[in-house]
Motif scaffolding. Structure first.
Motif, PDB file in Angstrom:
ATOM      1  N   TYR A  91       0.855  -1.183   0.000  1.00 48.77           N
ATOM      2  CA  TYR A  91       0.000   0.000   0.000  1.00 48.77           C
ATOM      3  C   TYR A  91       0.895   1.239   0.000  1.00 48.77           C
ATOM      4  N   ASP A  93       0.856   4.351   0.985  1.00 49.00           N
ATOM      5  CA  ASP A  93       0.946   5.344   2.064  1.00 49.00           C
ATOM      6  C   ASP A  93       1.472   4.658   3.326  1.00 49.00           C
ATOM      7  N   SER A  94       2.496   5.270   3.950  1.00 48.98           N
ATOM      8  CA  SER A  94       3.101   4.674   5.145  1.00 48.98           C
ATOM      9  C   SER A  94       2.127   4.591   6.317  1.00 48.98           C
ATOM     10  N   TYR A 120       7.122   2.733  10.370  1.00 47.68           N
ATOM     11  CA  TYR A 120       6.453   4.015  10.147  1.00 47.68           C
ATOM     12  C   TYR A 120       7.349   5.185  10.561  1.00 47.68           C
TER      13      TYR A 120
END
Length: 657
Positions: A91, A93-94, A120
């Protein structure tokens, strides 16, 4: 999967049919957009399962939205698995790692949460929320291994097959428990689009004369509706209830609003919104809590000016919501702060997933100074857990009551738990005995404290006694026995909420026979006191101060080595050195007599002496003839026993006549 933290609610009946994946995705997005997370998760799950594995971008996006739907409906275990799939399919987006770490934390998987949040933080090292998740993962295991003194128990009498949460004690002597429930007896007929259960209503259970809680029943009157009601609070006179209501609409989201209901006789009237707050407001207003002094109304909102997510705000009771005061950064974070409640002493208890905790919503205590929060602390384990813990209510002034949690529930349903913090047990364990001897089972101990204590306590056959003290008070204890000098001890009990045991010794000195003064040291052949003698002599000073009508003789003794004249002269000087020390430390010279005995009064063996010197018998006299009959190493021991400083009581009426 309860609606207790919903932003808005609507009801919809949606059947998943055999339409194309894109059509179902469109319907899933629509359901998600208006807050129907239970409906959305069912649709996203079907869409995700129908997406080929080689379409990694789509699999990642749909897994993420499935996870978000599960998260919003409090199904954290399924959300964690869906976030893992989103991360596996990269995915873009962190935030997926932030969400994954949060879900792992809420599932008690602390090591995995540390790994995910570490990834993150490589993207955004400045995120306070992420830093708090990492701290939570690190400290949670420690808190779990070292629980506080709270006792926590699930209360089955309030449980249903659905969700039961936000308990609130009310009425005379806290004899009524109001709480929110989605059980089948709730008013509405349709299933809630957020939870897939019936919309919540406010229920009540009453305490009978035998101290048992009755079967919960729905609050009658015009309070509950087909919509969502819950999280109630009361004014101190029990005349007004404030609670959250979430209206529902099949077309667009309706934000939560705060309602007010007045009590007439024994029933609650139909509610009205406070401050003219409309259900279609652009902001959420929920979880009202009236301060114990009826001065403030606290609540939760996402209105502008906060710190992120939901914040806790307050207004003067009767004030306008949009003129609210934010409770500031000690309480609010970029996460969610919810479910404020109060203890009668003015402390606020609330839940947060943004402050460092154990996972999910943790319960925190906030103390005030001049109406301003000055300290916030986590209640730790066992009140808090890896799951959501919230909605604490207190019985009277003590630390007992109820709260809600979805811990250990495979369905993610909330249940009501009781809690109690036992009063700290602080005891004095005392021992009264004859100095140089054994226990005195006929002794008495007088105890006076600035908490009002004024008692006389007898001792057991072994000379011991046990006395419970209150934390944070001062006590004076006097050990007494006929034929012995009094012995005083002072104690300042610890003010901390912790169990403590204070061990106090009461060595009583005989009035009728000489008493050894321990640890009095002189250099060889000299009469000057060595510094290490000071401690024992200061104890003697205190004893004389505590027994002001006593006069004593200080007697010094030597062994048989040396001439009689030399030993008598040396012992007299040593006795006078002790007297001089006592006078220098405030004891009247008229109460003291110095006497040097030299070797003329050899020690007579007592039972206590035989405990440490097995070669001696009770009644043996350690004169020169006896000592010289012993082996050399035993001679040294006996000579040391003869080299002693003692005191004996001469009068007990000094200054009385």
């Amino acid at each position: 999967m309860c609606c207790r933290n919903c932003i808005f609610l609507i009801v919809s009946v949606f059947l998943i049919c055999g339409c194309g994946v894109e059509y179902q995705l469109h319907k899933a997005d629509d359901a998600y957009g208006i807050g129907e997370y239970a409906v959305a998760s069912a649709l996203y799950k079907k869409v995700y399962s129908s997406t080929p594995p080689d379409q990694k971008d789509k699999r990642a996006e749909r897994a993420f939205m499935l996870a978000e739907s599960y998260r919003h409906s409090n199904n954290y275990a399924k959300a964690m698995n869906a976030y893992q799939n989103a991360a596996r399919y990269r995915y873009p987006d962190s935030i997926v790692y932030l969400r994954l770490a949060d879900m792992q934390l809420r599932s008690g998987q602390y090591k995995l949460a540390q790994q995910s949040i570490g990834i993150y933080l490589d993207f955004d090292s400045s995120s306070v929320l992420a830093q708090n998740i990492r701290l939570s993962a690190e400290q949670s295991a420690v808190w779990k291994k070292n629980p506080t003194r709270f006792s926590v128990k699930k209360e089955a009498q309030f449980s249903s097959k659905r969700c039961d949460y936000s308990p609130q004690l009310a009425g005379n002597n806290s004899n009524m428990l109001y709480f929110t429930s989605t059980r089948d007896e709730s008013t509405g007929k349709d299933l809630n689009g957020v939870s897939g259960m019936k919309s919540a209503d406010i229920f009540v259970s009453e305490l009978d004369e035998k101290g048992k809680w009755g079967k919960p029943h729905i609050v009658e009157g015009g309070l509950n509706s087909e919509w969502e009601e819950g999280s109630c609070s009361f004014t101190s006179d029990f005349s007004t209830m404030y609670f959250t209501q979430c209206l529902m609409d099949a077309q667009y989201p309706r934000k939560a609003q705060i309602m007010k209901s007045l009590r007439s006789d024994a029933s609650w009237q139909s509610p009205e919104p406070i401050d003219g707050n409309a259900a279609d407001s652009m902001y959420t207003f929920a979880h009202p809590a009236v301060s114990p002094d009826n001065k403030w109304l606290y609540f939760v909102s996402d209105m502008d000016g906060g710190y992120g997510g939901y914040d806790i705000w307050r207004i003067p009771l009767g004030g306008r919501l949009l003129a609210a005061e934010n409770m500031g950064p000690l309480v609010n974070t970029e996460g969610n702060e919810m479910f404020p409640t109060f203890r009668q002493n003015g402390e606020m208890y609330f839940s947060s997933d943004g402050l460092p905790g154990m996972g999910g919503l943790d319960i925190f205590r906030a103390s005030f100074s001049n109406d301003t929060v000055n300290d916030v602390s986590n209640l730790q384990s066992p009140v808090n857990s890896y799951a959501d813990d919230f909605g604490m209510t207190f019985r009277g002034v003590g630390m007992s009551g109820f709260f809600s949690s979805n811990r250990n529930d495979a369905r993610g349903h909330d249940n009501i738990y009781s809690f109690v913090l036992p009063e700290p047990v602080q005891n004095i364990v005392g021992w009264v005995y004859e100095k140089d001897g054994y226990e005195l089972p006929d002794a008495l101990v007088y105890i006076v404290g600035n908490d009002g204590t004024n008692q006389k306590v007898g001792v057991r056959t072994d000379g011991s006694f046990l006395f419970k003290v209150n934390p944070g008070y001062d006590y004076v204890l006097l050990g007494t026995h006929k034929g012995y000098l009094n012995y005083k001890q002072e104690l300042e009990s610890d003010s901390a909420d912790a169990d403590r045991e204070y061990v106090l010794q009461f060595p009583l000195s005989s009035i009728s026979k000489p008493v050894l003064i321990d640890n009095i040291f002189f250099d060889f052949g000299a009469a000057t006191l060595r510094p290490e003698s000071g401690k024992s002599l200061l104890e003697l000073v205190r004893l004389l101060e505590d027994n002001p009508n006593v006069t004593i003789e200080i007697g010094a003794h030597t062994d048989y080595i040396g001439t009689d004249l030399y030993n008598e002269t040396l012992s007299a000087k040593r006795a006078q050195s002790v007297v001089d020390f006592l006078v220098a430390n405030g004891i009247e010279a008229a109460r003291l007599t110095a006497k040097g005995y030299g070797e003329s009064v050899p020690k007579t063996v007592t039972k206590k002496m035989t405990d440490f010197n097995k070669f001696l018998k009770i009644g043996d006299v350690l004169d020169e003839q006896f000592i010289k009959s012993l082996p050399e190493h035993q001679q040294d021991i006996c000579n040391q026993l003869n080299r002693r400083t003692e005191f004996k009581v001469l009068r007990t009426t000094y200054g009385m006549y």
